[in-house]
Write a protein that holds these residues in place. Structure first.
Motif, PDB file in Angstrom:
ATOM      1  N   VAL A 174      11.172  -4.920   0.871  1.00  0.00           N
ATOM      2  CA  VAL A 174      10.695  -3.702   0.479  1.00  0.00           C
ATOM      3  C   VAL A 174       9.422  -3.784  -0.724  1.00  0.00           C
ATOM      4  O   VAL A 174       9.915  -4.572  -1.457  1.00  0.00           O
ATOM      5  CB  VAL A 174      11.675  -2.640  -0.344  1.00  0.00           C
ATOM      6  N   ALA A 175       8.379  -3.278  -0.390  1.00  0.00           N
ATOM      7  CA  ALA A 175       7.293  -3.282  -1.120  1.00  0.00           C
ATOM      8  C   ALA A 175       7.538  -2.865  -2.655  1.00  0.00           C
ATOM      9  O   ALA A 175       8.139  -1.997  -2.695  1.00  0.00           O
ATOM     10  CB  ALA A 175       6.010  -2.792  -0.530  1.00  0.00           C
ATOM     11  N   GLN A 176       7.015  -3.645  -3.790  1.00  0.00           N
ATOM     12  CA  GLN A 176       7.132  -3.217  -4.971  1.00  0.00           C
ATOM     13  C   GLN A 176       5.842  -2.094  -5.289  1.00  0.00           C
ATOM     14  O   GLN A 176       5.868  -1.551  -6.258  1.00  0.00           O
ATOM     15  CB  GLN A 176       6.911  -4.319  -6.031  1.00  0.00           C
ATOM     16  N   TYR A 177       4.847  -2.185  -4.406  1.00  0.00           N
ATOM     17  CA  TYR A 177       3.789  -1.173  -4.755  1.00  0.00           C
ATOM     18  C   TYR A 177       4.206   0.276  -4.156  1.00  0.00           C
ATOM     19  O   TYR A 177       5.385   0.434  -3.312  1.00  0.00           O
ATOM     20  CB  TYR A 177       2.496  -1.540  -3.667  1.00  0.00           C
ATOM     21  N   ARG A 178       3.958   1.148  -5.001  1.00  0.00           N
ATOM     22  CA  ARG A 178       4.074   2.638  -4.692  1.00  0.00           C
ATOM     23  C   ARG A 178       2.841   3.310  -4.540  1.00  0.00           C
ATOM     24  O   ARG A 178       2.118   3.366  -5.476  1.00  0.00           O
ATOM     25  CB  ARG A 178       4.998   3.290  -5.497  1.00  0.00           C
ATOM     26  N   LEU A 179       2.673   4.248  -3.573  1.00  0.00           N
ATOM     27  CA  LEU A 179       1.379   5.340  -3.477  1.00  0.00           C
ATOM     28  C   LEU A 179       1.961   6.294  -4.651  1.00  0.00           C
ATOM     29  O   LEU A 179       3.095   7.186  -4.156  1.00  0.00           O
ATOM     30  CB  LEU A 179       1.378   5.638  -2.203  1.00  0.00           C
ATOM     31  N   THR A 180       1.235   6.505  -5.455  1.00  0.00           N
ATOM     32  CA  THR A 180       1.595   7.552  -6.877  1.00  0.00           C
ATOM     33  C   THR A 180       0.693   8.459  -6.755  1.00  0.00           C
ATOM     34  O   THR A 180      -0.523   8.044  -7.266  1.00  0.00           O
ATOM     35  CB  THR A 180       1.912   6.752  -7.960  1.00  0.00           C
ATOM     36  N   SER A 181       0.839   9.806  -6.799  1.00  0.00           N
ATOM     37  CA  SER A 181      -0.074  10.881  -6.988  1.00  0.00           C
ATOM     38  C   SER A 181      -0.092  11.283  -8.389  1.00  0.00           C
ATOM     39  O   SER A 181       0.980  11.184  -9.142  1.00  0.00           O
ATOM     40  CB  SER A 181       0.373  12.001  -5.943  1.00  0.00           C
ATOM     41  N   ARG A 182      -1.299  11.829  -8.512  1.00  0.00           N
ATOM     42  CA  ARG A 182      -1.421  12.553 -10.019  1.00  0.00           C
ATOM     43  C   ARG A 182      -0.707  13.681 -10.287  1.00  0.00           C
ATOM     44  O   ARG A 182       0.118  14.258  -9.544  1.00  0.00           O
ATOM     45  CB  ARG A 182      -2.787  12.911 -10.070  1.00  0.00           C
ATOM     46  N   PRO A 183      -0.561  14.032 -11.767  1.00  0.00           N
ATOM     47  CA  PRO A 183       0.485  15.252 -11.756  1.00  0.00           C
ATOM     48  C   PRO A 183      -0.128  16.432 -11.220  1.00  0.00           C
ATOM     49  O   PRO A 183      -1.315  16.541 -11.160  1.00  0.00           O
ATOM     50  CB  PRO A 183       0.235  15.348 -13.466  1.00  0.00           C
ATOM     51  N   GLY A 184       0.742  17.101 -10.697  1.00  0.00           N
ATOM     52  CA  GLY A 184       0.477  18.535  -9.886  1.00  0.00           C
ATOM     53  C   GLY A 184       0.346  18.199  -8.622  1.00  0.00           C
ATOM     54  O   GLY A 184      -0.105  19.309  -7.968  1.00  0.00           O
ATOM     55  N   SER A 188      -5.119  10.938 -15.839  1.00  0.00           N
ATOM     56  CA  SER A 188      -6.034  11.672 -16.178  1.00  0.00           C
ATOM     57  C   SER A 188      -6.394  12.498 -14.890  1.00  0.00           C
ATOM     58  O   SER A 188      -7.265  13.693 -14.966  1.00  0.00           O
ATOM     59  CB  SER A 188      -7.329  11.118 -16.608  1.00  0.00           C
ATOM     60  N   GLY A 189      -6.000  12.324 -13.491  1.00  0.00           N
ATOM     61  CA  GLY A 189      -6.592  13.052 -12.507  1.00  0.00           C
ATOM     62  C   GLY A 189      -7.798  12.557 -11.805  1.00  0.00           C
ATOM     63  O   GLY A 189      -8.335  13.109 -10.899  1.00  0.00           O
ATOM     64  N   ALA A 190      -8.418  11.496 -12.395  1.00  0.00           N
ATOM     65  CA  ALA A 190      -9.558  10.680 -11.741  1.00  0.00           C
ATOM     66  C   ALA A 190      -9.293  10.454 -10.366  1.00  0.00           C
ATOM     67  O   ALA A 190     -10.432  10.270  -9.657  1.00  0.00           O
ATOM     68  CB  ALA A 190      -9.929   9.682 -12.712  1.00  0.00           C
ATOM     69  N   VAL A 191      -8.134  10.019 -10.098  1.00  0.00           N
ATOM     70  CA  VAL A 191      -7.850  10.087  -8.567  1.00  0.00           C
ATOM     71  C   VAL A 191      -6.637  10.839  -8.242  1.00  0.00           C
ATOM     72  O   VAL A 191      -5.801  11.264  -9.165  1.00  0.00           O
ATOM     73  CB  VAL A 191      -7.482   8.494  -8.288  1.00  0.00           C
ATOM     74  N   ASP A 192      -6.539  11.040  -6.867  1.00  0.00           N
ATOM     75  CA  ASP A 192      -5.552  11.719  -6.482  1.00  0.00           C
ATOM     76  C   ASP A 192      -4.307  10.883  -6.086  1.00  0.00           C
ATOM     77  O   ASP A 192      -2.977  11.152  -6.451  1.00  0.00           O
ATOM     78  CB  ASP A 192      -5.631  12.382  -5.103  1.00  0.00           C
ATOM     79  N   VAL A 193      -4.269   9.861  -5.905  1.00  0.00           N
ATOM     80  CA  VAL A 193      -3.490   8.718  -5.358  1.00  0.00           C
ATOM     81  C   VAL A 193      -3.724   7.480  -5.772  1.00  0.00           C
ATOM     82  O   VAL A 193      -4.917   6.698  -5.506  1.00  0.00           O
ATOM     83  CB  VAL A 193      -2.991   8.632  -3.910  1.00  0.00           C
ATOM     84  N   GLN A 228       6.247  10.570 -17.965  1.00  0.00           N
ATOM     85  CA  GLN A 228       5.471  11.169 -19.151  1.00  0.00           C
ATOM     86  C   GLN A 228       4.543  12.195 -18.632  1.00  0.00           C
ATOM     87  O   GLN A 228       4.328  13.310 -19.357  1.00  0.00           O
ATOM     88  CB  GLN A 228       4.470   9.839 -19.417  1.00  0.00           C
ATOM     89  N   VAL A 229       3.944  12.230 -17.369  1.00  0.00           N
ATOM     90  CA  VAL A 229       3.013  13.263 -17.004  1.00  0.00           C
ATOM     91  C   VAL A 229       3.394  14.003 -15.730  1.00  0.00           C
ATOM     92  O   VAL A 229       2.548  14.940 -15.304  1.00  0.00           O
ATOM     93  CB  VAL A 229       1.543  12.694 -16.993  1.00  0.00           C
ATOM     94  N   GLY A 230       4.464  13.494 -15.009  1.00  0.00           N
ATOM     95  CA  GLY A 230       4.787  14.277 -14.150  1.00  0.00           C
ATOM     96  C   GLY A 230       4.289  13.866 -12.683  1.00  0.00           C
ATOM     97  O   GLY A 230       4.044  14.343 -11.609  1.00  0.00           O
ATOM     98  N   ALA A 231       3.756  12.547 -12.673  1.00  0.00           N
ATOM     99  CA  ALA A 231       3.250  11.989 -11.567  1.00  0.00           C
ATOM    100  C   ALA A 231       4.385  11.846 -10.516  1.00  0.00           C
ATOM    101  O   ALA A 231       5.431  11.709 -10.970  1.00  0.00           O
ATOM    102  CB  ALA A 231       2.488  10.533 -11.857  1.00  0.00           C
ATOM    103  N   SER A 232       4.126  11.165  -9.308  1.00  0.00           N
ATOM    104  CA  SER A 232       5.245  11.145  -8.340  1.00  0.00           C
ATOM    105  C   SER A 232       5.053  10.216  -7.222  1.00  0.00           C
ATOM    106  O   SER A 232       3.638  10.329  -6.806  1.00  0.00           O
ATOM    107  CB  SER A 232       5.515  12.533  -7.793  1.00  0.00           C
ATOM    108  N   ALA A 233       5.708   9.415  -6.863  1.00  0.00           N
ATOM    109  CA  ALA A 233       5.750   8.542  -5.569  1.00  0.00           C
ATOM    110  C   ALA A 233       5.550   9.294  -4.341  1.00  0.00           C
ATOM    111  O   ALA A 233       6.076  10.504  -4.056  1.00  0.00           O
ATOM    112  CB  ALA A 233       6.658   7.513  -5.766  1.00  0.00           C
ATOM    113  N   VAL A 234       4.722   9.061  -3.296  1.00  0.00           N
ATOM    114  CA  VAL A 234       4.497   9.595  -2.167  1.00  0.00           C
ATOM    115  C   VAL A 234       6.106   9.682  -1.509  1.00  0.00           C
ATOM    116  O   VAL A 234       6.748   8.823  -1.573  1.00  0.00           O
ATOM    117  CB  VAL A 234       3.761   8.906  -1.252  1.00  0.00           C
ATOM    118  N   ARG A 235       6.404  11.003  -0.916  1.00  0.00           N
ATOM    119  CA  ARG A 235       7.988  11.093  -0.573  1.00  0.00           C
ATOM    120  C   ARG A 235       8.131  10.800   0.869  1.00  0.00           C
ATOM    121  O   ARG A 235       9.466  10.815   1.238  1.00  0.00           O
ATOM    122  CB  ARG A 235       8.068  12.706  -0.923  1.00  0.00           C
TER     123      ARG A 235
END
Length: 325
Positions: free
Chosen positions: A109-119, A175-180, A194-201
């Motif tokens: 299982v990959a250790q990388y995660r696609l992680t989205s910005r807060p909101g 900062s939201g400079a990227v979406d993911v 810390q800021v409510g970012a989330s991994a792709v579900r």
């Protein structure tokens, strides 16, 4: 002779000069070995397992943030061997530098995660379309992102790519400079807290690619008897340390994540739950997956030539790896 041809020829000559190492007796005294580390993973693994205590040569473990910086250092002759993700050896070869892979380790299982910005919550990989995505060419994150898009039926042309350094990824998400962005722990867990970012579900996100890493070498290092003797000590110690971490996962997780990276005990448990064991491979075992990675990058037009993966490996240390795992 062109620079590319010279580098490729030098690499081939260095590999050809090697023979299968004799087990149990050193041909010469091992010399100093400089190994590129990332997130101080190797340093901590050798320390936690105790395997580093048996090494009778000088070992330096400078820490780096990502494959591109490591490639610069190894080209400058500042490193002997390096721990890198799955893409850097391919990108180096595409740039005319064939750096022989001497060891492979992977997790199912990959250790990388696609992680989205807060909101922003991404429920399906197809929702990446039109989004601003981090793109770190030459890092293992590159092929992971490309294959994620492949699984969604998308291409690099369907998204907006933001070129960043690995070290800048957490702040770009914050900062939201990227979406993911393609992140690894402990940053995924920290940003979620810390800021409510989330991994792709999307469950498919966990099936994109295994988490494969390599140790590659400067070709001239493999022609240096003292360096080779040091590598013959280092690789078995590293493999044994990895096997120790599989068998003592709670102890290792506390040592590395909780105590060293200052991740809470609760978040350390979550990281451990999503992490699969380390698996160490010989060159023959690793070649098919490496060819798949080459093909993914070639089909995405991220490299201009479809290489033969077999030419990227030397099997000099395979016996030691097999006996140590």
């Amino acid at each position: 002779m062109k620079r590319r041809d010279f580098l490729l020829t030098s690499a081939a000559a260095g590999a050809a000069a090697l023979v299968t190492p004799s087990i149990g007796r050193a041909a010469t005294k091992p010399g100093k070995l400089v190994v590129a580390d990332q997130s101080e993973f190797i340093r901590n693994l050798l320390k936690a397992s105790g395997e580093g205590e048996a090494l009778d040569f000088e070992l330096e473990l400078p820490n780096f943030a990502g494959g591109p910086a490591i490639l610069e250092a190894i080209r400058a002759g500042a490193l002997d061997i390096a721990y890198v993700g799955d893409t850097p050896p391919i990108q180096a070869r595409a740039a005319g530098t064939l750096l022989p892979i001497i060891a492979t380790f992977t997790r199912e299982v990959a250790q990388y995660r696609l992680t989205s910005r807060p909101g922003l919550v991404i429920n399906k990989l197809a929702e990446l379309k039109g989004k601003k995505l981090s793109y770190v060419e030459g890092s293992g994150r590159q092929v992971f992102l490309i294959e994620a898009l492949n699984k969604a039926g998308l291409t690099l042309g369907d998204v907006e790519l933001i070129n960043l350094r690995v070290a800048d990824l957490p702040d770009a998400v914050r900062s939201g400079a990227v979406d993911v962005a393609v992140l690894s722990e402990p940053f995924v867990t920290r940003l979620a807290k810390q800021v409510g970012a989330s991994a792709v579900r999307d469950p498919e996100e966990r099936k994109i690619l295994p988490s494969t890493s390599y140790i590659y070498a400067r070709p001239d290092v493999l022609a240096d008897p003292q360096k080779v003797e040091a590598i013959k000590q280092f690789l078995p110690a590293f493999v044994k340390a990895g096997i120790w971490s599989n068998k003592h996962e709670q102890e290792w997780a506390k040592f590395y994540f909780t105590d060293f990276q200052r991740v809470s005990a609760e978040d350390t448990a979550a990281i451990l739950e999503g992490q699969s064991p380390l698996v160490f491979q010989t060159s023959d075992e690793a070649i098919p997956h490496h060819q798949k990675l080459i093909d993914i990058l070639y089909q995405a037009k991220s490299i201009k030539e479809r290489f033969d993966a077999r030419q990227s490996f030397v099997g000099t240390f395979d016996t030691l790896i097999a006996q140590s795992r």
